[in-house]
Scaffold this motif. Sequence first.
Motif, PDB file in Angstrom:
ATOM      1  N   ASN A 167       0.840  -1.190   0.000  1.00 33.66           N
ATOM      2  CA  ASN A 167       0.000   0.000   0.000  1.00 33.66           C
ATOM      3  C   ASN A 167       0.886   1.255   0.000  1.00 33.66           C
ATOM      4  OD1 ASN A 167      -2.404   1.487   0.178  1.00 33.66           O
ATOM      5  ND2 ASN A 167      -2.320   1.532   2.409  1.00 33.66           N
TER       6      ASN A 167
ATOM      7  N   ASP B 243       1.998   4.977  -1.691  1.00 33.87           N
ATOM      8  CA  ASP B 243       1.432   6.076  -2.478  1.00 33.87           C
ATOM      9  C   ASP B 243       2.188   6.271  -3.791  1.00 33.87           C
ATOM     10  OD1 ASP B 243       3.436   8.587  -2.094  1.00 33.87           O
ATOM     11  OD2 ASP B 243       3.326   7.438  -0.237  1.00 33.87           O
ATOM     12  N   ARG B 244       1.491   6.777  -4.755  1.00 34.46           N
ATOM     13  CA  ARG B 244       1.986   6.949  -6.118  1.00 34.46           C
ATOM     14  C   ARG B 244       3.298   7.739  -6.163  1.00 34.46           C
ATOM     15  NH1 ARG B 244      -0.790   6.990 -10.838  1.00 34.46           N
ATOM     16  NH2 ARG B 244       0.204   8.021 -12.592  1.00 34.46           N
ATOM     17  N   GLU B 245       3.363   8.860  -5.401  1.00 33.06           N
ATOM     18  CA  GLU B 245       4.558   9.709  -5.431  1.00 33.06           C
ATOM     19  C   GLU B 245       5.797   8.944  -4.979  1.00 33.06           C
ATOM     20  OE1 GLU B 245       1.750  10.516  -3.969  1.00 33.06           O
ATOM     21  OE2 GLU B 245       0.996  12.306  -4.991  1.00 33.06           O
TER      22      GLU B 245
ATOM     23  N   GLU C 205       6.942   6.532  -7.699  1.00 37.69           N
ATOM     24  CA  GLU C 205       7.624   7.303  -8.747  1.00 37.69           C
ATOM     25  C   GLU C 205       9.035   7.664  -8.306  1.00 37.69           C
ATOM     26  OE1 GLU C 205       4.963  10.574  -9.329  1.00 37.69           O
ATOM     27  OE2 GLU C 205       3.718   9.509 -10.811  1.00 37.69           O
TER      28      GLU C 205
ATOM     29  N   GLU D 289      -2.084   4.639 -14.327  1.00 39.34           N
ATOM     30  CA  GLU D 289      -2.415   6.063 -14.296  1.00 39.34           C
ATOM     31  C   GLU D 289      -3.627   6.359 -13.420  1.00 39.34           C
ATOM     32  OE1 GLU D 289      -0.698   8.549 -15.629  1.00 39.34           O
ATOM     33  OE2 GLU D 289       0.819   7.132 -16.314  1.00 39.34           O
ATOM     34  N   LYS D 290      -4.495   5.376 -13.238  1.00 35.33           N
ATOM     35  CA  LYS D 290      -5.722   5.596 -12.463  1.00 35.33           C
ATOM     36  C   LYS D 290      -5.529   5.333 -10.976  1.00 35.33           C
ATOM     37  CE  LYS D 290      -8.559   4.132 -16.412  1.00 35.33           C
ATOM     38  NZ  LYS D 290      -9.542   3.115 -16.891  1.00 35.33           N
ATOM     39  N   GLU D 291      -4.415   4.712 -10.614  1.00 40.36           N
ATOM     40  CA  GLU D 291      -4.206   4.323  -9.221  1.00 40.36           C
ATOM     41  C   GLU D 291      -3.398   5.364  -8.455  1.00 40.36           C
ATOM     42  OE1 GLU D 291      -5.496   1.699  -7.767  1.00 40.36           O
ATOM     43  OE2 GLU D 291      -6.424   0.944  -9.603  1.00 40.36           O
ATOM     44  N   GLU D 292      -3.843   5.680  -7.230  1.00 37.12           N
ATOM     45  CA  GLU D 292      -3.104   6.577  -6.347  1.00 37.12           C
ATOM     46  C   GLU D 292      -2.288   5.789  -5.326  1.00 37.12           C
ATOM     47  OE1 GLU D 292      -2.660   9.835  -6.588  1.00 37.12           O
ATOM     48  OE2 GLU D 292      -3.845   9.779  -8.431  1.00 37.12           O
ATOM     49  N   VAL D 293      -2.670   4.524  -5.146  1.00 32.86           N
ATOM     50  CA  VAL D 293      -1.957   3.634  -4.227  1.00 32.86           C
ATOM     51  C   VAL D 293      -1.569   2.377  -4.994  1.00 32.86           C
ATOM     52  CG1 VAL D 293      -2.127   2.253  -2.128  1.00 32.86           C
ATOM     53  CG2 VAL D 293      -3.193   4.511  -2.207  1.00 32.86           C
TER      54      VAL D 293
END
Length: 332
Positions: free
Chosen positions: A226, A228-230, A233, A247-251
């Motif tokens: 779990n 986070d996207r940032e 990256e 692209e649609k997922e934040e987690v």
Amino acid sequence: MSAKDSMAKEYFADNARFADLCNNILYGGREVILPENLKERDTTEVLTALGLDKKTIAVQKLRDIFKNASIKYTGKSYVVLIGVENQSDIHYSIPVKNMFYDVMAYGNQVKETAKKHRKEKDTATSDEFLSGFTKEDKLIPVITITVYLGTKEWDGPRKLSDMFGDVDEELLPFIPDYRINLLAPREITDFTGFRTSIRQLFEVLQNAYDKEKMQEVLQNDEKFSNVDRETVEAINLFAGTDIDIDEKEEVIDMCKAWEDQKNEGRELGERQKIISQVVKKIKKDKSVEEIADDLEEKEMVIAPIYEAALSMKPDYDVEKIYELLEKNKKLA
């Protein structure tokens, strides 16, 4: 500004991550500095102490991140200025760089205090007037933290004296030293004090050089399911991984993404192995039927590889043949 510099600055400027970083370095992981008690400082102010005009400031190297921290601890309240310098590579003159920033931050405080006294004309003695600073005036402490985001072990200097050559030992007590506050992932022994996902970033950076250790970390820490996207990256950029990010997922579930990537890599290796075998057979002038028989594969599997390979005769570049097959598959 490079992509890594830009990413690091944006990533650690987040108050929750900044507070987490500071608490681990300064307070051993105790939650003393709170995100809501952090306030952005203008990084350009560190150079105004020299009286530089705005045009000159624009071309100077400024701090990465600089914040005002209000701290309530052991029944008292404190104010500290904290700067973070991000290094994606080892910096062999970092003590001088950080010392410069700290000196400028203190110099700016003296300058602003002197300006205030001149405006209010409240200095009591000529000494105070000339200093621009009274006996009652106090400086706000400045702390600079160096965050190393590389995967190698830090072998750079940790204090100013590490940069000296031979020095007469009798002179050393008279030479002020300057020590950096370094956070290097390979040197972290306990990650449990981190409260944000910078923990996952540092754990990956610590183990990025060893895929087996990386696999072990991802499997044994449920926090990687779990992330986070940032942070993912940042992990891709600084650790050199290629975790797929929807692209649609934040987690992102890094455990699953890592396993999928391994399977894709295994499939790629097997595919390229077959291509290489087919190429060897083609060079012996064997037909599709003969190659399929030799490799114990169906002709429908060998035929497209055979055609793609022949189109690149005489180079027969396996990677290019694979790319062509993938392209043809998408067009089909």
